[in-house]
Motif scaffolding. Structure first.
Motif, mmCIF file in Angstrom:
data_model
loop_
_atom_site.group_PDB
_atom_site.id
_atom_site.type_symbol
_atom_site.label_atom_id
_atom_site.label_comp_id
_atom_site.label_asym_id
_atom_site.label_seq_id
_atom_site.Cartn_x
_atom_site.Cartn_y
_atom_site.Cartn_z
ATOM 1 N N UNK A 1 42.995 -21.769 -40.187
ATOM 2 C CA UNK A 1 44.413 -21.649 -40.497
ATOM 3 C C UNK A 1 45.044 -20.316 -40.145
ATOM 4 N N UNK A 2 44.346 -19.475 -39.403
ATOM 5 C CA UNK A 2 44.827 -18.140 -39.077
ATOM 6 C C UNK A 2 45.253 -18.044 -37.609
ATOM 7 N N UNK A 3 45.886 -16.928 -37.275
ATOM 8 C CA UNK A 3 46.247 -16.616 -35.901
ATOM 9 C C UNK A 3 45.185 -15.658 -35.374
ATOM 10 N N UNK A 4 44.594 -15.999 -34.241
ATOM 11 C CA UNK A 4 43.542 -15.166 -33.662
ATOM 12 C C UNK A 4 44.073 -14.450 -32.438
ATOM 13 N N UNK A 5 43.876 -13.123 -32.390
ATOM 14 C CA UNK A 5 44.358 -12.303 -31.278
ATOM 15 C C UNK A 5 43.263 -11.381 -30.749
ATOM 16 N N UNK A 6 42.022 -11.801 -30.871
ATOM 17 C CA UNK A 6 40.910 -10.953 -30.469
ATOM 18 C C UNK A 6 40.774 -10.777 -28.975
ATOM 19 N N UNK A 7 39.887 -9.838 -28.622
ATOM 20 C CA UNK A 7 39.605 -9.528 -27.227
ATOM 21 C C UNK A 7 38.091 -9.468 -27.029
ATOM 22 N N UNK A 8 37.661 -9.860 -25.862
ATOM 23 C CA UNK A 8 36.249 -9.753 -25.533
ATOM 24 C C UNK A 8 35.998 -8.510 -24.683
ATOM 25 N N UNK A 9 34.731 -8.196 -24.517
ATOM 26 C CA UNK A 9 34.298 -7.007 -23.787
ATOM 27 C C UNK A 9 34.784 -7.021 -22.345
ATOM 28 N N UNK A 10 35.114 -5.835 -21.862
ATOM 29 C CA UNK A 10 35.503 -5.610 -20.470
ATOM 30 C C UNK A 10 34.606 -4.511 -19.902
ATOM 31 N N UNK A 11 34.272 -4.583 -18.611
ATOM 32 C CA UNK A 11 33.468 -3.514 -18.012
ATOM 33 C C UNK A 11 34.103 -2.146 -18.267
ATOM 34 N N UNK B 1 31.103 -10.097 -18.179
ATOM 35 C CA UNK B 1 32.487 -10.206 -18.686
ATOM 36 C C UNK B 1 32.890 -11.666 -18.803
ATOM 37 N N UNK B 2 32.569 -12.462 -17.793
ATOM 38 C CA UNK B 2 32.927 -13.883 -17.810
ATOM 39 C C UNK B 2 32.197 -14.617 -18.940
ATOM 40 N N UNK B 3 30.922 -14.339 -19.081
ATOM 41 C CA UNK B 3 30.157 -14.987 -20.152
ATOM 42 C C UNK B 3 30.680 -14.579 -21.528
ATOM 43 N N UNK B 4 31.021 -13.310 -21.685
ATOM 44 C CA UNK B 4 31.597 -12.856 -22.961
ATOM 45 C C UNK B 4 32.925 -13.567 -23.242
ATOM 46 N N UNK B 5 33.735 -13.713 -22.207
ATOM 47 C CA UNK B 5 35.019 -14.395 -22.363
ATOM 48 C C UNK B 5 34.811 -15.841 -22.800
ATOM 49 N N UNK B 6 33.864 -16.525 -22.163
ATOM 50 C CA UNK B 6 33.585 -17.920 -22.518
ATOM 51 C C UNK B 6 32.984 -18.029 -23.916
ATOM 52 N N UNK B 7 31.992 -17.204 -24.198
ATOM 53 C CA UNK B 7 31.334 -17.254 -25.509
ATOM 54 C C UNK B 7 32.278 -16.814 -26.622
ATOM 55 N N UNK B 8 33.172 -15.892 -26.315
ATOM 56 C CA UNK B 8 34.101 -15.378 -27.317
ATOM 57 C C UNK B 8 35.122 -16.390 -27.798
ATOM 58 N N UNK B 9 35.264 -17.478 -27.078
ATOM 59 C CA UNK B 9 36.217 -18.505 -27.517
ATOM 60 C C UNK B 9 35.772 -19.169 -28.809
ATOM 61 N N UNK B 10 34.521 -18.961 -29.196
ATOM 62 C CA UNK B 10 34.041 -19.470 -30.474
ATOM 63 C C UNK B 10 34.893 -18.916 -31.614
#
Length: 162
Positions: free
Chosen positions: A136-146, A118-127
């Protein structure tokens, strides 16, 4: 004539990236703790996304449909490695659920705990934030959770005119 890159070669390259993220995360976690490791690795991946986002600025701040097509069209091994499902593709928003992620798959196969995945996904997902916000867009995505199926859910909305 250049040789065609195979899916196996692409997987090997992504596995190397996942391994590198994992090692950097481990070193940072040992030195600073898990949350600071997420923050620092996340900032590095966000900067990578910022570099990538420059290729999509022609769509910003409001051509979400064009952005969706260009973004998905540029993912190597897209269907085999990520299995994206477009939930919404409109002028107001794009929402894409990735049903697979080769980074996450590597970390799971490598025996990492769900907490570290989960932590690695959160860090990698910041890409993704770096990419879409630079474009120029607004990003509201979510990364994987257990406990969840699949992986990241990207949610992108139009930005504002500068």
């Amino acid at each position: 004539m250049a040789e065609e890159v195979t899916l196996e070669q692409l997987r090997a390259a992504v596995n190397m990236r996942a391994s590198a993220y994992g090692h950097v995360f481990d070193v940072l976690k040992e030195k600073f703790g898990a949350e600071e490791a997420v923050d620092l690795l996340g900032e590095a991946t966000r900067r990578l996304g910022t570099d990538m986002g420059a290729h999509f600025t022609a769509y910003g701040p409001a051509d979400t449909v064009g952005l969706c097509d260009a973004f998905l069209g540029g993912i190597p091994g897209r269907d085999a490695m990520f299995a994206p499902e477009v939930i919404e593709r409109s002028d107001e928003r794009i929402e894409i659920q990735f049903h697979r992620c080769p980074l996450k798959d590597f970390w799971v196969a490598d025996g990492r705990s769900q907490e570290d995945v989960e932590r690695l996904c959160r860090a990698a997902g910041r890409i993704d934030g770096g990419l879409f916000e630079t474009a120029g867009f607004v990003f509201k995505g979510r990364t994987w959770q257990p406990g969840q199926d699949g992986c990241c859910r990207l949610i992108v909305e139009p930005g504002t005119e500068s």
